[in-house]
Design a protein around this motif. Structure first.
Motif, PDB file in Angstrom:
ATOM      1  N   PRO A 102      66.738   7.196 106.776  1.00  0.00           N
ATOM      2  CA  PRO A 102      67.563   7.277 105.563  1.00  0.00           C
ATOM      3  C   PRO A 102      67.507   8.691 104.972  1.00  0.00           C
ATOM      4  CG  PRO A 102      65.463   6.266 105.029  1.00  0.00           C
ATOM      5  CD  PRO A 102      65.430   6.575 106.510  1.00  0.00           C
ATOM      6  N   VAL A 103      67.811   9.683 105.815  1.00  0.00           N
ATOM      7  CA  VAL A 103      67.709  11.093 105.421  1.00  0.00           C
ATOM      8  C   VAL A 103      68.983  11.778 105.889  1.00  0.00           C
ATOM      9  CG1 VAL A 103      66.403  13.245 105.773  1.00  0.00           C
ATOM     10  CG2 VAL A 103      65.175  11.060 105.719  1.00  0.00           C
ATOM     11  N   ARG A 104      69.528  12.666 105.049  1.00  0.00           N
ATOM     12  CA  ARG A 104      70.798  13.275 105.458  1.00  0.00           C
ATOM     13  C   ARG A 104      70.566  14.390 106.498  1.00  0.00           C
ATOM     14  NH1 ARG A 104      69.670  15.877 100.710  1.00  0.00           N
ATOM     15  NH2 ARG A 104      70.104  18.099 100.877  1.00  0.00           N
ATOM     16  N   SER A 105      71.609  14.684 107.241  1.00  0.00           N
ATOM     17  CA  SER A 105      71.514  15.650 108.334  1.00  0.00           C
ATOM     18  C   SER A 105      71.084  17.031 107.843  1.00  0.00           C
ATOM     19  CB  SER A 105      72.865  15.764 109.055  1.00  0.00           C
ATOM     20  OG  SER A 105      73.185  14.498 109.605  1.00  0.00           O
ATOM     21  N   SER A 106      70.238  17.691 108.630  1.00  0.00           N
ATOM     22  CA  SER A 106      69.740  19.050 108.364  1.00  0.00           C
ATOM     23  C   SER A 106      69.012  19.186 107.023  1.00  0.00           C
ATOM     24  CB  SER A 106      70.885  20.087 108.403  1.00  0.00           C
ATOM     25  OG  SER A 106      71.588  19.963 109.614  1.00  0.00           O
ATOM     26  N   ALA A 107      68.508  18.084 106.473  1.00  0.00           N
ATOM     27  CA  ALA A 107      67.877  18.113 105.143  1.00  0.00           C
ATOM     28  C   ALA A 107      66.442  18.643 105.195  1.00  0.00           C
ATOM     29  CB  ALA A 107      67.884  16.715 104.528  1.00  0.00           C
ATOM     30  N   ARG A 132      68.523  15.451 114.200  1.00  0.00           N
ATOM     31  CA  ARG A 132      69.627  15.346 113.236  1.00  0.00           C
ATOM     32  C   ARG A 132      69.178  15.707 111.810  1.00  0.00           C
ATOM     33  NH1 ARG A 132      71.232  12.090 109.332  1.00  0.00           N
ATOM     34  NH2 ARG A 132      69.658  10.469 109.684  1.00  0.00           N
ATOM     35  N   VAL A 133      67.973  15.264 111.439  1.00  0.00           N
ATOM     36  CA  VAL A 133      67.552  15.452 110.044  1.00  0.00           C
ATOM     37  C   VAL A 133      66.904  16.811 109.785  1.00  0.00           C
ATOM     38  CG1 VAL A 133      67.315  12.960 109.656  1.00  0.00           C
ATOM     39  CG2 VAL A 133      65.308  14.269 110.404  1.00  0.00           C
TER      40      VAL A 133
END
Length: 199
Positions: A102-107, A132-133
């Motif tokens: 549950p983490v957005r991409s590149s975060a 991805r993250v």
């Protein structure tokens, strides 16, 4: 080795309570592995498959008060132990599957994974999700407080050529998942592979 969700949850769920006592000497090895990530104050880092959260205090120390530390694990009993040990103070605990974070991409700037790779149901796909993250140039540390030979001996088995953590297997696996292996160490006292997220 436990692979699907229910098996992983049952395996670790049954062992959660005594986990920290059994492996109480591992602290320094965790700190060394975290140092390998080269985190800076203010960075955001995920401990993937955080278990009882033993990496969370050194991760918090590395990113400082303004950094972000997340610990994700599939097993509620392990997270309960992390809370009981007070490690929720070092990072935000998420009951989450590393296959669908549950983490957005590149975060994130980095991902730490202790004992993770042996428990991934679909290693290439799961490592792609970790990629991805993480931002391009971010890092991944795959760690175990025992090297492959020492771990195999403790479990009463032999290392086989198909072991995912063997360098000839791990390097192409990471490369196909968005990572470049930059250092690899497999000694009795530690297994540590560091990779960089490809642009």
């Amino acid at each position: 080795m436990a692979h699907d969700h229910t098996q992983v949850q049952e395996f670790f769920g049954a062992r959660a309570a005594g986990w920290d006592r059994r492996f109480s000497g591992d602290g320094p090895a965790y700190a060394t592995a975290v140092a390998g990530l080269g985190l800076r104050p203010g960075d955001a880092v995920l401990d993937a498959g955080c278990g009882t959260g033993r990496a969370l205090p050194p991760l918090r120390e590395a990113v400082g008060a303004h950094g972000t530390v997340l610990g994700a694990d599939l097993t509620p009993e392990m997270l309960d132990e992390a809370v009981r040990a007070g490690r929720w103070r070092s990072g935000r605990l998420l009951l989450a599957d590393v296959a669908r974070l549950p983490v957005r991409s590149s975060a994130l700037d980095a991902v730490f994974g202790a004992g993770l790779i042996s428990h991934l149901p679909r290693p290439a796909e799961n490592l792609r999700e970790l990629a991805r993250v993480v931002r391009p140039g971010g890092r991944l540390a795959l760690f175990h407080p025992l090297g492959r030979a020492a771990l195999a001996a403790r479990q009463g088995r032999r290392i086989t050529d198909d072991d995912l953590r063997a360098e000839p297997n791990l390097r192409p696996l990471l490369a196909s998942s968005g990572w470049r292996l930059v250092s690899y160490s497999d000694v009795d006292s530690r297994f540590l592979a560091l990779a960089v997220r490809q642009g």
